[in-house]
Design an enzyme around this catalytic site. Structure first.
Site, short mmCIF file in Angstrom:
data_model
loop_
_atom_site.label_atom_id
_atom_site.label_comp_id
_atom_site.label_asym_id
_atom_site.label_seq_id
_atom_site.Cartn_x
_atom_site.Cartn_y
_atom_site.Cartn_z
N SER A 1 -42.11 10.70 -66.77
CA SER A 1 -41.61 9.72 -66.02
C SER A 1 -42.76 8.54 -65.73
CB SER A 1 -41.45 10.40 -64.44
OG SER A 1 -41.53 9.43 -63.48
N TYR B 1 -45.51 16.33 -58.64
CA TYR B 1 -44.46 15.99 -59.63
C TYR B 1 -45.21 15.00 -60.60
CZ TYR B 1 -40.41 13.51 -61.52
OH TYR B 1 -39.55 13.03 -62.37
N1 LIG Z 1 -34.03 10.42 -61.28
C1 LIG Z 1 -35.01 9.52 -61.56
O1 LIG Z 1 -35.39 8.66 -60.75
C2 LIG Z 1 -36.17 10.05 -62.67
C3 LIG Z 1 -37.06 9.00 -62.89
C4 LIG Z 1 -37.97 9.32 -64.15
C5 LIG Z 1 -37.77 10.37 -64.74
N2 LIG Z 1 -36.97 11.63 -64.40
C6 LIG Z 1 -36.61 12.82 -65.06
O2 LIG Z 1 -35.63 12.76 -65.84
C7 LIG Z 1 -35.16 14.23 -65.79
C8 LIG Z 1 -33.83 14.39 -65.35
O3 LIG Z 1 -33.62 13.92 -64.11
P1 LIG Z 1 -32.35 13.64 -63.26
O4 LIG Z 1 -32.73 12.60 -62.18
O5 LIG Z 1 -31.27 13.87 -64.18
O6 LIG Z 1 -32.32 15.01 -62.39
P2 LIG Z 1 -31.37 16.00 -61.64
O7 LIG Z 1 -29.77 15.00 -61.67
O8 LIG Z 1 -31.87 16.61 -60.66
O9 LIG Z 1 -30.96 16.79 -62.86
C9 LIG Z 1 -31.97 17.96 -63.12
C10 LIG Z 1 -31.35 18.95 -64.18
O10 LIG Z 1 -32.38 19.88 -64.45
C11 LIG Z 1 -31.72 21.39 -64.06
N3 LIG Z 1 -32.65 22.15 -63.58
C12 LIG Z 1 -33.59 21.87 -62.44
N4 LIG Z 1 -34.37 23.03 -62.35
C13 LIG Z 1 -34.19 24.14 -63.37
C14 LIG Z 1 -34.52 25.43 -63.47
N5 LIG Z 1 -35.30 25.73 -62.68
N6 LIG Z 1 -33.90 25.94 -64.55
C15 LIG Z 1 -32.91 25.24 -65.50
N7 LIG Z 1 -32.57 23.94 -64.98
C16 LIG Z 1 -33.24 23.34 -63.99
C17 LIG Z 1 -30.76 20.97 -63.11
O11 LIG Z 1 -29.47 21.92 -62.96
P3 LIG Z 1 -29.93 23.05 -61.69
O12 LIG Z 1 -30.37 22.44 -60.63
O13 LIG Z 1 -28.49 23.74 -61.68
O14 LIG Z 1 -30.83 24.23 -62.32
C18 LIG Z 1 -30.00 19.64 -63.71
O15 LIG Z 1 -29.48 19.96 -64.66
C19 LIG Z 1 -36.41 14.93 -65.16
O16 LIG Z 1 -37.17 15.49 -66.17
C20 LIG Z 1 -36.80 14.11 -64.07
O17 LIG Z 1 -38.16 14.19 -63.84
C21 LIG Z 1 -36.05 11.06 -63.57
#
Ligand SMILES: NC(=O)c1ccc[n+]([C@@H]2O[C@H](COP(=O)([O-])OP(=O)(O)OC[C@H]3O[C@@H](n4cnc5c(N)ncnc54)[C@H](OP(=O)(O)O)[C@@H]3O)[C@@H](O)[C@H]2O)c1
Lengths: 254, 71
Positions: free
Chosen positions: A151, A164
């Site tokens: 990120s 985080y």
């Molecule tokens: N959204 C943003 O603005 C942003 C910006 C920069 C980087 N990112 C990064 O991009 C990636 C994806 O983020 P997103 O925004 O798509 O998040 P999201 O919509 O919250 O999805 C997160 C995914 O990870 C899974 N997950 C979370 N905890 C878990 C666990 N203990 N075991 C197995 N699976 C788990 C969730 O499913 P379950 O909850 O069902 O387990 C879900 O499939 C992450 O690495 C995040 O840090 C996000």
């Protein structure tokens, strides 16, 4: 032990054929799974909860997608899933560490337990999964690729995201050392998106989102669709990119 | 809340409706207040930031602290 200089360049790492995506049930992870399946790859995906979207993909690509409910913090379950994937799809030659949990609490008001949970989910567990997948790849004599989804928070400060950010910075640092350690046999890179709309970023208020957009030269938030071609490139193309963190944020952080 | 503001050479307005931005009470001041309350209670009152963002007036601060204490 230092490496002897090579007399000839090692042959290129082939494009990935079986990719394991953690957190592939929604958000960016689901978009990556969908994109890789459309590109003809075999994909394995897990999350704690299997969503209808993931199930629908399973019905559409029964021979190419293997999915299940696994908590990344349960390393035994993760390892069992990896073995199942190998049986169903063949040896895994690429891993996308995408699963993570967000944070929205000031450091002084974040309980020690919550802090430990963030570090466990976003740093320790991905490293343990990476270790296991690498052991399988190396033991089988495979070359492969690792893509860590980190990120912009790893490089810039944001209030409410102290633990985080630390985990994302940790993964960026691990990416560089992995690239060194794996001697070109496995390419390790990280993709660091700016904020995009998802369940994780839903905690951001409209004012904050507007502020990010105003400060972004390209004038829009990063979309998962912006990230997909970069992940695909790192998994499939021959670019000699290794140990790098690619920031995708429209120059918001520049 | 008065103590936090007095420590910074400011004073707490009498009305609950007073706008926090106008009186210069920032989120770190809120943290200080919460930590002082924790000290008195001998217990941690951890909370997420979204709740904080909804706080706009002196009355909101007092309600939030009360809520935390009774949680
Ligand atoms: N959204 C943003 O603005 C942003 C910006 C920069 C980087 N990112 C990064 O991009 C990636 C994806 O983020 P997103 O925004 O798509 O998040 P999201 O919509 O919250 O999805 C997160 C995914 O990870 C899974 N997950 C979370 N905890 C878990 C666990 N203990 N075991 C197995 N699976 C788990 C969730 O499913 P379950 O909850 O069902 O387990 C879900 O499939 C992450 O690495 C995040 O840090 C996000």
């Amino acid at each position: 032990m230092s490496e002897a200089p090579r007399s000839e360049a090692p042959s290129a790492v082939p494009p990935a054929s079986v990719v394991l995506v953690s957190g592939g049930s929604r958000g960016l992870g689901l978009a990556i799974v969908t994109d890789l399946l459309a590109a003809g790859l075999k994909v394995a995906a897990f999350a704690r909860t299997v969503t209808p979207e993931l199930t629908a993909l399973g019905e559409k690509y029964p021979d190419h997608l293997h999915y299940g409910s696994v908590d990344v913090n349960d390393s035994a379950a993760g390892q069992a899933f990896v073995r199942d994937v190998e049986n169903a799809l063949g040896p895994i030659d690429a891993l996308v560490n995408n699963a993570a949990i967000g944070q929205d609490s000031l450091h002084v008001h974040t309980s020690a337990e919550h802090l430990a949970e963030i570090i466990q989910t976003n740093l320790t567990s991905p490293l343990i999964l990476t270790r296991f997948v690498l052991r399988r790849m190396l033991a089988k004599g495979l070359k492969g690729r690792i893509v860590n989804i980190t990120s912009i928070c790893a490089q810039r400060g944001y209030p409410g995201l102290v633990a985080y950010s630390a985990t994302k910075g940790g993964m960026d640092a691990a990416t560089r050392s992995l690239a060194r350690e794996l001697g070109g046999r496995i390419l390790a890179n990280a993709v660091a998106p700016g904020f995009f709309a998802s369940e994780m970023s839903a905690v951001l208020g409209q004012t904050q989102l507007d502020q990010i957009v105003r400060r972004t030269p390209t004038g829009h938030l990063t979309e998962p669709e912006d990230v997909l071609p970069v992940v695909r490139m790192l998994l499939l193309e021959n670019t000699n990119l290794n140990g790098q963190v690619l920031v995708i944020d429209g120059a918001a952080s520049i | 809340m008065g103590e936090v503001m007095t420590a910074q050479g400011r004073s707490l307005p009498a009305e609950d409706t007073a706008d926090l931005r106008e009186i210069g009470f920032r989120s770190l001041d809120f943290s200080e207040l919460a930590l002082r309350v924790e000290d008195e209670l001998g217990d941690e009152l951890n909370f997420d930031a979204p709740g904080l963002r909804r706080i706009a007036t002196v009355g909101d601060v007092l309600d939030f602290i009360e809520q935390l204490q009774s949680a």
